[in-house]
Scaffold this motif. Structure first.
Motif, PDB file in Angstrom:
ATOM      1  N   UNK A  65       6.221  13.773   3.335  1.00  0.00           N
ATOM      2  CA  UNK A  65       7.066  14.921   3.583  1.00  0.00           C
ATOM      3  C   UNK A  65       8.028  15.215   2.317  1.00  0.00           C
ATOM      4  N   UNK A  66       8.682  13.935   1.785  1.00  0.00           N
ATOM      5  CA  UNK A  66       9.481  14.027   0.635  1.00  0.00           C
ATOM      6  C   UNK A  66       8.888  14.603  -0.502  1.00  0.00           C
ATOM      7  N   UNK A  67       7.314  14.260  -0.633  1.00  0.00           N
ATOM      8  CA  UNK A  67       6.536  14.722  -1.855  1.00  0.00           C
ATOM      9  C   UNK A  67       6.051  16.001  -1.189  1.00  0.00           C
ATOM     10  N   UNK A  68       6.229  16.684  -0.205  1.00  0.00           N
ATOM     11  CA  UNK A  68       5.654  17.958   0.202  1.00  0.00           C
ATOM     12  C   UNK A  68       4.284  17.863   0.346  1.00  0.00           C
ATOM     13  N   UNK A  69       3.792  16.874   0.738  1.00  0.00           N
ATOM     14  CA  UNK A  69       2.347  16.740   0.868  1.00  0.00           C
ATOM     15  C   UNK A  69       1.939  16.874   2.662  1.00  0.00           C
ATOM     16  N   UNK A  70       3.111  16.714   3.374  1.00  0.00           N
ATOM     17  CA  UNK A  70       3.191  17.047   4.773  1.00  0.00           C
ATOM     18  C   UNK A  70       4.477  17.801   5.109  1.00  0.00           C
ATOM     19  N   UNK A  71       4.136  18.960   5.825  1.00  0.00           N
ATOM     20  CA  UNK A  71       5.369  20.044   6.269  1.00  0.00           C
ATOM     21  C   UNK A  71       6.628  19.227   6.805  1.00  0.00           C
ATOM     22  N   UNK A  72       7.696  19.534   6.162  1.00  0.00           N
ATOM     23  CA  UNK A  72       9.207  18.840   6.816  1.00  0.00           C
ATOM     24  C   UNK A  72       9.217  19.171   8.081  1.00  0.00           C
ATOM     25  N   UNK A 121       0.706  -1.223  -0.078  1.00  0.00           N
ATOM     26  CA  UNK A 121       0.127  -0.092  -0.165  1.00  0.00           C
ATOM     27  C   UNK A 121       0.735   1.287   0.107  1.00  0.00           C
ATOM     28  N   UNK A 122       1.732   1.288   0.853  1.00  0.00           N
ATOM     29  CA  UNK A 122       2.900   2.433   0.920  1.00  0.00           C
ATOM     30  C   UNK A 122       3.587   2.623  -0.356  1.00  0.00           C
ATOM     31  N   UNK A 123       4.105   1.499  -1.072  1.00  0.00           N
ATOM     32  CA  UNK A 123       4.590   1.589  -2.496  1.00  0.00           C
ATOM     33  C   UNK A 123       3.718   2.346  -3.415  1.00  0.00           C
ATOM     34  N   UNK A 124       2.569   2.222  -3.253  1.00  0.00           N
ATOM     35  CA  UNK A 124       1.679   2.593  -4.247  1.00  0.00           C
ATOM     36  C   UNK A 124       1.438   4.409  -4.203  1.00  0.00           C
ATOM     37  N   UNK A 125       2.250   4.925  -3.276  1.00  0.00           N
ATOM     38  CA  UNK A 125       2.343   6.473  -2.741  1.00  0.00           C
ATOM     39  C   UNK A 125       1.047   7.054  -2.834  1.00  0.00           C
ATOM     40  N   UNK A 126       0.117   6.943  -1.656  1.00  0.00           N
ATOM     41  CA  UNK A 126      -0.996   7.701  -1.901  1.00  0.00           C
ATOM     42  C   UNK A 126      -0.885   9.037  -1.578  1.00  0.00           C
ATOM     43  N   UNK A 127      -1.641   9.873  -1.996  1.00  0.00           N
ATOM     44  CA  UNK A 127      -1.746  11.630  -2.231  1.00  0.00           C
ATOM     45  C   UNK A 127      -2.242  11.953  -0.949  1.00  0.00           C
ATOM     46  N   UNK A 128      -3.119  11.486  -0.109  1.00  0.00           N
ATOM     47  CA  UNK A 128      -3.720  11.968   1.128  1.00  0.00           C
ATOM     48  C   UNK A 128      -3.573  11.153   2.258  1.00  0.00           C
TER      49      UNK A 128
END
Length: 206
Positions: free
Chosen positions: A146-153, A76-83
């Protein structure tokens, strides 16, 4: 693996399968090591040699279950969810559905009870270690967000992972404790929890 090692592995697997079936049909408390040994066509001493106690058998089943669960979560994590809310809710859903495929709620209640009552024993420590593996998977998922800037670093990924896993774990306990609670109900409650906290870990809109 030599013949003797294969025989030992097969014997261990047979004992686990019998124990799982007995726990599912008869319940944990009424099931004895003697009954498991008889069904598995081994001596009682052999069961004790492999697992030390009935609680040891239960822990072995949980450990075996977690290896399968970890693979599902990694996929599931490898599928890189966006939310992140949806990802954490899906994490919990995978955990619950896997748990129900593997052991009945009544047996899971025994597992959770044993993990509390035997917290300082090998059972308790090993159970907590399994939980730590799941928390680390949650952390790796947050770090990827975080790496995809979807959660603040600036968010502490360790603290957030521990918080979110604990939150879904509370809902898992509620799910296991009540035979009338289904997966849909717990999923809805967990998503509401996460939405209430969303502002703490979401990236501000520009």
């Amino acid at each position: 693996m030599g013949l003797r090692e294969r025989q030992k592995a097969n014997r261990r697997e047979r004992i686990l399968e019998v124990a799982k079936a007995r726990f599912q049909t008869d319940g944990y408390a009424p099931t004895t090591i003697e009954l498991i040994a008889k069904d598995a066509d081994v001596s009682t001493v052999t069961v004790y040699n492999y697992f030390d106690s009935k609680a040891g058998l239960l822990l072995a089943l949980v450990s075996e279950s977690d290896q399968l669960l970890i693979r599902q979560l990694k996929t599931m994590i490898a599928q890189k969810p966006t939310d992140l809310i949806d990802a954490v809710a899906t994490f919990g859903q995978i955990l619950r559905r896997h748990a129900m495929r593997y052991l009945a709620k009544s047996t899971w209640r025994e597992v959770l009870s044993a993990s509390i009552q035997e917290g300082s024993s090998d059972f308790g420590r090993t159970y907590l270690e399994l939980d730590r593996v799941l928390v680390d998977l949650m952390r790796s998922m947050i770090v990827d967000f975080q790496a995809r800037r979807l959660v603040p670093e600036t968010v502490d990924s360790d603290a957030l992972a521990d918080c979110l896993f604990s939150l879904q774990n509370i809902r898992f306990f509620q799910f296991i404790a009540d035979d009338n609670r289904d997966d849909e109900d717990i999923d809805s409650r967990l998503r509401s929890d996460l939405k209430a906290l969303q502002g703490l870990f979401s990236t501000p809109a520009h």
